[in-house]
Write an enzyme that holds these catalytic residues in place. Structure first.
Site, PDB file in Angstrom:
ATOM      1  N   ASP A   1       0.862  -1.186   0.000  1.00 20.73           N
ATOM      2  CA  ASP A   1       0.000   0.000   0.000  1.00 20.73           C
ATOM      3  C   ASP A   1       0.898   1.236   0.000  1.00 20.73           C
ATOM      4  O   ASP A   1       1.558   1.528   1.001  1.00 20.73           O
ATOM      5  CB  ASP A   1      -0.906  -0.038   1.241  1.00 20.73           C
ATOM      6  CG  ASP A   1      -1.924   1.095   1.262  1.00 20.73           C
ATOM      7  OD1 ASP A   1      -1.757   2.077   0.520  1.00 20.73           O
ATOM      8  OD2 ASP A   1      -2.882   1.005   2.062  1.00 20.73           O
ATOM      9  N   HIS A   2       0.887   1.976  -1.111  1.00 19.23           N
ATOM     10  CA  HIS A   2       1.811   3.093  -1.251  1.00 19.23           C
ATOM     11  C   HIS A   2       1.417   4.294  -0.394  1.00 19.23           C
ATOM     12  O   HIS A   2       2.155   5.275  -0.343  1.00 19.23           O
ATOM     13  CB  HIS A   2       1.891   3.512  -2.723  1.00 19.23           C
ATOM     14  CG  HIS A   2       3.258   3.968  -3.131  1.00 19.23           C
ATOM     15  ND1 HIS A   2       4.284   4.181  -2.232  1.00 19.23           N
ATOM     16  CD2 HIS A   2       3.788   4.250  -4.350  1.00 19.23           C
ATOM     17  CE1 HIS A   2       5.356   4.579  -2.868  1.00 19.23           C
ATOM     18  NE2 HIS A   2       5.092   4.629  -4.153  1.00 19.23           N
ATOM     19  N   ARG A   3       0.271   4.239   0.288  1.00 19.58           N
ATOM     20  CA  ARG A   3      -0.069   5.324   1.216  1.00 19.58           C
ATOM     21  C   ARG A   3       0.832   5.311   2.437  1.00 19.58           C
ATOM     22  O   ARG A   3       1.147   6.374   2.997  1.00 19.58           O
ATOM     23  CB  ARG A   3      -1.531   5.200   1.665  1.00 19.58           C
ATOM     24  CG  ARG A   3      -2.565   5.437   0.575  1.00 19.58           C
ATOM     25  CD  ARG A   3      -3.959   5.180   1.082  1.00 19.58           C
ATOM     26  NE  ARG A   3      -4.147   3.803   1.523  1.00 19.58           N
ATOM     27  CZ  ARG A   3      -5.294   3.332   2.031  1.00 19.58           C
ATOM     28  NH1 ARG A   3      -6.337   4.131   2.175  1.00 19.58           N
ATOM     29  NH2 ARG A   3      -5.390   2.062   2.397  1.00 19.58           N
TER      30      ARG A   3
END
Length: 475
Positions: A445-447
């Site tokens: 998850d690139h968040r």
């Protein structure tokens, strides 16, 4: 609570998981007339996560099973009624409606035999559901059949409709189509909105209003006709592939998996990185561990060492073990690892997890993996075993697949795909030799996981599998 309500108790569909909203009744173990006792299992249901047996919390005699096997029921809905005092005889019929209840639209009085037949099964707390106060709009009768208003009616006398205002400028007569109807259906804006909301094409509606105007009743009638057509089986044309297609309702585990994957794919911005690694030493270690007395009787395979390598990588890069809290706009870092293992079962894909996997020794991890896989294949995985996961491994290599772009399990930050191990030409110590090679893919998850962190985790997993002695030096 009345005496009848105390006697006839209902058992409602419970929430057997964490926030589940429905479950399918797979099998009833009792029938009307059977005696049941507190804690006795009366049915098996399948939730979005697993199959679960339901015990009833009181004694009595089964009066009614509310739903057939194969029916999906909302949580909180009564599914079985039990007579807790079977020696008391027949219960009294349901009381008549209290004064003030809506009766204006009640039908004409039925014959006495029909009236008794309709009432005798409607005991308090069970039986036919009471009529809803929300009634579907009735179609207006023709003017000749409408009854005149009574003198005591409070409504004013009907007035003749006012003439339509003259247009601001001359307009041409409406264009007619081949059937003599206006090319554009005539309907007032509220009726057009109703048709749009119900998904009805006004071109298909037969108008009943003056001058060919479509009314609300016309739209409702068209909607009912469409619904009836959907529910009526249609004979397949001679050219269709009869007998060569199967339709299976999407429900239970497969329905929940589909919803979860869609939510994850379109909520968490996925990034997937790949690495190809020589795992010859790891495969040799697997063969040696199978002969180790400490692991006798346990499931020892490459997945065991992949799991251990990922746990080592998480210890070295703990920020990967986290989740995104959208509601509070926080990143929740976890100091424990509940390691999920994606498992294909006859009912669909499930992801049970090993609680506190990071605290287990290699024999303990092997034992937990074997139990997890066995339970999943037998369909005995409980909802608790599929809740609270923090990171997941999916072993696509067992299907001969080299790699993939796995979708993150909801509530987690990353998932590791382990590809097939194949003998390939590889440069080893300056020479091209046949070596055991595999591909790893990490989606994150690139968040909350940037490229550097994701790359470090994947590189550490690969390094351990290339030289498994690092399981000791990095532990």
């Amino acid at each position: 609570m009345t005496a009848v309500e105390q006697r006839f108790r209902e058992f409602k569909m419970p929430d057997v998981g964490e926030g589940l909203t429905e479950a399918e009744i797979l099998k009833w173990f009792v029938a009307p007339g059977d005696t049941v006792t507190d804690g006795q299992v009366v049915c098996e249901v399948e939730t979005a996560k697993a199959a679960v047996e339901l015990p009833i919390p009181f004694d009595g005699v089964v009066h009614e099973l509310r739903f057939d096997e194969g029916t999906t029921v909302d949580v909180g809905t009564p599914i079985i009624s039990v007579d807790t005092d079977p020696g008391a005889g027949e219960a009294a019929p349901q009381a008549a409606p209290a004064a003030g209840e809506a009766v204006a639209e009640a039908p004409a009085a039925a014959p006495e035999s029909e009236e008794k037949e309709g009432r005798q099964a409607n005991l308090v707390g069970y039986g036919a559901a009471p009529a809803s106060t929300k009634r579907r709009p009735r179609k207006p009768l023709p003017s000749a059949q409408r009854s005149a208003p009574t003198p005591s009616a409070a409504a004013p006398a009907p007035r003749a409709p006012a003439p339509a205002p003259a247009p601001a400028r001359p307009e041409a007569a409406p264009e007619l189509n081949g059937s003599g109807r206006p090319a554009r259906p005539l309907a007032k804006p509220p009726v057009r909105k109703l048709a749009k909301d119900l998904g009805i094409d006004l071109e298909t509606v037969t108008p009943s209003g003056a001058d060919g105007i479509i009314t609300r009743e016309d739209v409702h009638a068209a909607a009912e006709a469409v619904q009836a057509a959907r529910e009526t089986p249609v004979a397949a044309p001679a050219t269709a592939a009869q007998g060569r297609e199967r339709r299976v309702p999407v429900k239970g585990v497969r329905k929940a998996t589909a919803q979860a994957m869609v939510n994850s794919a379109f909520t968490a911005p996925h990034v997937t990185e790949f690495v190809t690694v020589d795992v010859t030493r790891t495969m040799k270690l697997v063969s040696e561990l199978k002969q180790d007395p400490e692991l006798a009787g346990l499931r020892v395979n490459p997945l065991l060492l992949v799991a251990k390598a990922l746990l080592v990588a998480i210890r070295r890069n703990p920020d990967i073990n986290a989740t995104w809290d959208e509601g509070n706009q926080e990143i929740v870092y976890k100091d424990y690892v509940n390691l999920g293992i994606a498992a294909a079962t006859p009912r669909g894909l499930i992801v049970p997890n090993i609680k506190d996997a990071d605290a287990k020794t290699l024999p303990e991890l092997a034992s937990a993996l074997g139990e997890l896989v066995g339970t999943a294949r037998e369909g005995r995985t409980s909802p608790a075993e599929m809740s609270g996961g923090t990171i997941t491994i999916t072993n696509v290599g067992v299907f001969g697949i080299d790699a993939g772009t796995p979708i993150i399990n909801p509530g987690e930050s990353a998932i590791l795909a382990f590809g097939a191990v194949k003998l390939q030409p590889w440069v080893h110590k300056g020479e091209v030799k046949p070596r055991q090679v595999t591909t790893l893919a990490l989606s994150f998850d690139h968040r909350l996981v940037d490229g550097e962190l994701g790359s470090k985790v994947l590189a550490d997993v690969a390094a351990v599998l290339e030289r498994p002695k690092r399981l000791i030096t990095w532990a």
